[in-house]
Structure formats: structure tokens, C-alpha cells
Motif scaffolding. Sequence first.
Motif, PDB file in Angstrom:
ATOM      1  N   PRO A  95       0.832  -1.224   0.000  1.00 19.37           N
ATOM      2  CA  PRO A  95       0.000   0.000   0.000  1.00 19.37           C
ATOM      3  C   PRO A  95       0.856   1.261   0.000  1.00 19.37           C
ATOM      4  N   GLY A  96       0.397   2.252  -0.764  1.00 16.78           N
ATOM      5  CA  GLY A  96       1.126   3.508  -0.854  1.00 16.78           C
ATOM      6  C   GLY A  96       2.176   3.528  -1.953  1.00 16.78           C
ATOM      7  N   TRP A  97       2.368   2.370  -2.598  1.00 20.60           N
ATOM      8  CA  TRP A  97       3.326   2.259  -3.694  1.00 20.60           C
ATOM      9  C   TRP A  97       2.584   1.940  -4.988  1.00 20.60           C
ATOM     10  N   ALA A  98       3.090   2.492  -6.098  1.00 19.17           N
ATOM     11  CA  ALA A  98       2.593   2.151  -7.428  1.00 19.17           C
ATOM     12  C   ALA A  98       3.619   1.258  -8.109  1.00 19.17           C
ATOM     13  N   PHE A  99       3.149   0.162  -8.678  1.00 20.09           N
ATOM     14  CA  PHE A  99       4.033  -0.769  -9.383  1.00 20.09           C
ATOM     15  C   PHE A  99       3.777  -0.614 -10.876  1.00 20.09           C
ATOM     16  N   VAL A 100       4.857  -0.372 -11.612  1.00 23.54           N
ATOM     17  CA  VAL A 100       4.736   0.133 -12.978  1.00 23.54           C
ATOM     18  C   VAL A 100       5.610  -0.671 -13.933  1.00 23.54           C
ATOM     19  N   VAL A 101       5.301  -0.537 -15.211  1.00 27.29           N
ATOM     20  CA  VAL A 101       6.126  -1.095 -16.273  1.00 27.29           C
ATOM     21  C   VAL A 101       6.994   0.028 -16.824  1.00 27.29           C
ATOM     22  N   ALA A 102       8.308  -0.143 -16.757  1.00 26.91           N
ATOM     23  CA  ALA A 102       9.248   0.870 -17.241  1.00 26.91           C
ATOM     24  C   ALA A 102       9.809   0.432 -18.592  1.00 26.91           C
ATOM     25  N   HIS A 103       9.540   1.229 -19.624  1.00 23.67           N
ATOM     26  CA  HIS A 103      10.055   0.974 -20.966  1.00 23.67           C
ATOM     27  C   HIS A 103      11.356   1.758 -21.118  1.00 23.67           C
ATOM     28  N   LEU A 104      12.462   1.086 -21.319  1.00 27.80           N
ATOM     29  CA  LEU A 104      13.752   1.755 -21.404  1.00 27.80           C
ATOM     30  C   LEU A 104      14.101   2.017 -22.863  1.00 27.80           C
ATOM     31  N   VAL A 105      14.298   3.291 -23.185  1.00 26.53           N
ATOM     32  CA  VAL A 105      14.577   3.699 -24.559  1.00 26.53           C
ATOM     33  C   VAL A 105      15.746   4.680 -24.558  1.00 26.53           C
TER      34      VAL A 105
END
Length: 289
Positions: A95-105
Motif C-alpha cells: 500500500p502507498g506504492w505504485a508498481f509500474v512497467v518501465a520501458h527503457l529507450v
Amino acid sequence: MTLPALDTTVDYPAGRTESTATVLHVEPLPTGLVAVLLDTTPVHPVDAGWPDQGPDRAVLRTQGTELPVLDCVVGATDGSALYLGRDIPMPNGTPGWAFVVAHLVAPDDALAEGLSVVAVVDAGYRQRMSAGHTACHLASLALNRALADRWKKEVRTDALDNPDFDGTAIDVSLIGENGSVDTYRLGKSLRRKGFVTEGLTGQLAEVESVVNAALAEWVATGASVRIDRDGPLLTDRRYWICELPAHEARIPCGGTHVSSLAELGVVRVALSTADAEGTTVLTMETFVG
């Protein structure tokens, strides 16, 4: 720039290979690359906790520019900083954290928060990786069944109600194009749990034959495969479901898969053992096609 407050919506569990998305955050990295966070994505990332399946090959298209996605990883943020991969300090779903997909370019002046982009996945590569992942699950179930009589204690069971050798002994699992490699440690810990390792190396050819017979039987059914999920977000639980005629198999899984065993053609395994600093290691290579 504002870091996302919500988990990324992911489309790859539904088989999508193209999505229109909004750029939420762009962050330069010490590596010289840029992490691009989108509100939604079809691009499968490397998971920080169980990195068995690598990232999709993909591009981000915007304003006439096409940016290759050089890597794609799971990240997390508390709103003040972005952490990627093994640097994530909190468990998934905290809780309190966002879990994200990071696209590295590579850096590009066209990238900006609020920009609309189209994320496009290499569908052929996705299909080959999905075939490898589905075959990996099938092979693990077949191996569990072939080794079921080697247990002398009660242990947890797998999706087909056989003793779960794969889940108990697995050391490393790597999904590849049209295949996988799984390694299992046959050490003291496994023996204490009740698995009989004595004589296994001498019976390896027989075990391999039994596994391959099960795989041929299952693939011949052309059983349907799907991903069930609790919701559309990256952190929502997902399950691999294979409708085998005698028993539905259901395995927690965050990867990508084919939609039918008929897409696999032929699946076979090769088993081998080796010594690793005094511990026997069993390797199962799985091949599709």
C-alpha cells in the motif's frame, strides 16, 4: 514530473500486441537510457521477483518517431523516486506504492509527459516466447507425474494433484523462444522433504521417455489455454489455465502464453544431471517444434 500514483494497466495477459497509451513519466537513468512510464501497455516486462521470461521486443511510436524499447522491467514508486528491478525496496502490492512497467529507450526530445504513444510488440517474437512458456508449464507437470513415486513424505501437490517436484526443487527457470531450461537441486534440503534421489541418474532415460509420452498425449488434445486474472493492473494476480480433458490445470503465472496446445506442434524434453560443488543438479531442456 509527477510519478504515477496507480499501477500500470497491462494488456499482454489478454494477448494484445498493440495499445495506445499516455506517457505519465519520463526519467533519465544513470545508464544513459530513459525510463518511460505509460498508463497502459501491451509490453511484457521482466519481473523483479521471478525473472523467468524476458521482455517483449517492442517500439514506441509517436509524432512520426519510432523508439525501440531496449529493455522493459517492473518498477515501483512511492511518489518521490522510481526504483527498477532488484532495486525495488518493497514487496509487490505494498500500500502507498505504485508498481509500474518501465520501458527503457534511448533519449529523445519527442518524449514528454502527457504525450500519446502507440506501443507495438513484435508479434512473432511474442508467439515464440509464449510457446516456450506454455511448454515449460506442461513439462513441469509431466515431470512431476513421472517422479511421483519417488516421494516418501507428504508434500504440496501441483495443478494435477501430483507431488510438486518442480515447485519444491526448482533453482532457476529460463523461458526462451520455443523452449525453456529448468534446473533443480537434488540436495539435502530436498531429501529431507522426502524425495528419494538415489538411482535417479541411472533411470533418467526412462523418466525422460515417460515425460515425453505425457507431453505428446496432452499436446494431441489441442486443449485450450487462457490467462485468468483478478484485474487489469500489473499487480493483480494472474493464472495460466489449461483445459486438459481429464483435469483443468491452473498455475499462478505472470507471463504470456499461446491460446491452444495445438499451436505447439511437438513438445519434448531432454533430461541431464551434473555435479555442482557436491550437489547433483537436474536440468530439463524443453523444446517446441
